[in-house]
Write a protein that holds these residues in place. Structure first.
Motif, short mmCIF file in Angstrom:
data_model
loop_
_atom_site.label_atom_id
_atom_site.label_comp_id
_atom_site.label_asym_id
_atom_site.label_seq_id
_atom_site.Cartn_x
_atom_site.Cartn_y
_atom_site.Cartn_z
N HIS A 204 0.93 -1.25 0.12
CA HIS A 204 -0.07 -0.11 0.02
C HIS A 204 0.64 1.40 0.23
N ILE A 205 1.96 1.20 0.84
CA ILE A 205 2.72 2.39 0.79
C ILE A 205 3.67 2.66 -0.39
N GLU A 206 3.90 1.41 -0.97
CA GLU A 206 4.72 1.69 -2.30
C GLU A 206 3.91 2.12 -3.32
N ASN A 207 2.41 1.66 -3.24
CA ASN A 207 1.53 2.40 -4.28
C ASN A 207 1.32 3.76 -4.06
N ASP A 208 1.45 4.19 -2.96
CA ASP A 208 1.13 5.60 -2.53
C ASP A 208 2.48 6.40 -2.98
N ILE A 209 3.46 5.74 -2.85
CA ILE A 209 4.80 6.44 -3.37
C ILE A 209 4.76 6.62 -4.79
N VAL A 210 4.55 5.48 -5.63
CA VAL A 210 4.62 5.48 -7.15
C VAL A 210 3.43 6.30 -7.75
N THR A 211 2.54 6.49 -7.00
CA THR A 211 1.43 7.18 -7.65
C THR A 211 1.26 8.67 -7.11
N GLY A 212 2.38 9.02 -6.36
CA GLY A 212 2.77 10.53 -6.13
C GLY A 212 1.72 10.96 -4.90
N ILE B 67 -10.30 -10.46 -14.24
CA ILE B 67 -10.25 -9.37 -14.82
C ILE B 67 -10.50 -8.10 -13.96
N GLU B 68 -11.44 -7.97 -13.04
CA GLU B 68 -12.13 -7.05 -12.33
C GLU B 68 -10.72 -6.70 -11.30
N ASP B 69 -10.06 -7.71 -10.85
CA ASP B 69 -8.81 -7.43 -10.04
C ASP B 69 -7.97 -6.42 -10.84
N PHE B 70 -7.72 -7.05 -11.82
CA PHE B 70 -6.58 -6.50 -12.63
C PHE B 70 -6.82 -4.96 -12.96
N PHE B 71 -8.19 -4.65 -13.41
CA PHE B 71 -8.58 -3.36 -13.58
C PHE B 71 -8.41 -2.50 -12.25
N ASN B 72 -8.94 -3.13 -11.07
CA ASN B 72 -8.61 -2.43 -9.89
C ASN B 72 -7.26 -1.84 -9.53
N ASN B 73 -6.48 -3.01 -9.76
CA ASN B 73 -5.11 -2.89 -9.45
C ASN B 73 -4.49 -1.82 -10.27
N MET B 74 -4.77 -1.78 -11.61
CA MET B 74 -4.01 -0.77 -12.59
C MET B 74 -4.73 0.43 -12.35
N LYS B 75 -6.04 0.55 -11.84
CA LYS B 75 -6.41 2.03 -11.72
C LYS B 75 -5.89 2.38 -10.23
N ARG B 76 -5.57 1.53 -9.44
CA ARG B 76 -4.73 2.03 -8.06
C ARG B 76 -3.40 2.47 -8.80
N LEU B 77 -2.81 1.98 -9.69
CA LEU B 77 -1.41 2.58 -10.04
C LEU B 77 -1.69 3.71 -10.93
N GLY B 78 -2.87 4.27 -11.19
CA GLY B 78 -2.98 5.48 -11.75
C GLY B 78 -3.44 5.45 -13.28
N PHE B 79 -3.72 4.48 -13.89
CA PHE B 79 -4.40 4.43 -15.23
C PHE B 79 -5.82 4.33 -15.21
N ASP B 80 -6.18 4.90 -16.47
CA ASP B 80 -7.81 4.83 -16.80
C ASP B 80 -7.99 3.56 -17.62
N GLU B 81 -9.41 3.17 -18.08
CA GLU B 81 -9.63 2.09 -18.90
C GLU B 81 -9.09 2.12 -20.05
N GLU B 82 -8.85 3.36 -20.76
CA GLU B 82 -8.49 3.34 -22.00
C GLU B 82 -6.72 3.26 -22.15
N GLN B 83 -6.13 3.59 -21.20
CA GLN B 83 -4.50 3.25 -20.81
C GLN B 83 -4.31 2.07 -20.74
N ILE B 84 -5.12 1.46 -19.84
CA ILE B 84 -4.99 -0.09 -19.53
C ILE B 84 -4.90 -1.02 -20.82
#
Lengths: 120, 120
Positions: free
Chosen positions: A18-26, B93-110
């Motif tokens: 969770h902390i890693e995620n907070d860091i890489v997402t700014g 698929i849902e988990d994947f999208f949630n994780n990628m969104k948490r990393l800062g991406f929107d659906e188009e970028q995914i």
DNA sequence: ACTACTGTACTAATCACTTAGTACAATAAT
DNA sequence: ATTATTGTACTAAGTGATTAGTACAGTAGT
């Protein structure tokens, strides 16, 4: 944030992620001071010992460092953060592809399913 | 198959997931008899107790059932298997999208990243 | 000087997961 | 009938994660 805790994985590992995620997402920036161990533990709703274990483990990656009595800080090395971001993204996509292949899909089908899901 | 065991999650959970995967991908068919607890444990390289816990837990979902002294069998309900397959795919698929969104991406970028990965 | 806060260290207790080992009743195979 | 195999049950031990509680040394703010 009460933190989404999953009981079938060690809590301190999830805290690290969770902390890693907070860091890489700014959410935390390079050089930022982290809240104290006690405050972070209270926010997350876990025992201070658990939070400390997570943070000291995280420290060994170099991503954060602690000044003995003044607090804990995010690394000033912005490249390290950028590299971690890339690594986390790659792992996420690779895991997804592996899991979907295990479910019997090839790459073309995976892309189709992803597009289909986005336009749900 | 020595089974890919990850130490940061309970082994019996991973066994359950592995067997579920074998069922929904047709490695085991509806009505098939499973190897004995002891054989499955030996194949997986875990203690028979661990395998039994996995199997008895799996049993509560109705996906497998045991005949007291003759063995353990995959459900004859093919719809249940089909539904599980759909559920596992959706979750993945849902988990994947949630994780990628948490990393800062929107659906188009995914979608872009997924296509990019496939053509690596 | 005093107070509050910082990271850190330590012990003890509890719980879940895993393994080892043993045992039993019922069925299948011979 | 006898033997092997089946699922199941049980105790005991070891390990790791978590929590509770306490304590200490160094820094910052007053």
């Amino acid at each position: 944030m009460p933190l989404n805790l999953n009981l079938d994985r060690p809590i301190f590992v999830q805290i690290i992620e969770h902390i890693e995620n907070d860091i890489v997402t700014g959410k935390y920036n390079s050089g930022d001071k982290l809240p104290s161990v006690r405050d972070l533990a209270a926010e997350a709703g876990v025992n201070p010992n658990t939070m400390q274990k997570a943070l000291s483990d995280l420290e060994q990656t170099g991503l954060v460092h602690s000044e003995r009595t003044s607090g804990r800080f995010i690394t000033e090395d912005e490249n390290m953060i950028k590299d971690l971001r890339t690594a986390l993204i790659d792992m996420e996509i690779e895991d997804f592809f592996n899991n979907m292949k295990r479910l019997g899909f090839d790459e073309e089908q995976i892309i189709q399913l992803v597009e289909q899901f986005a336009n749900k």
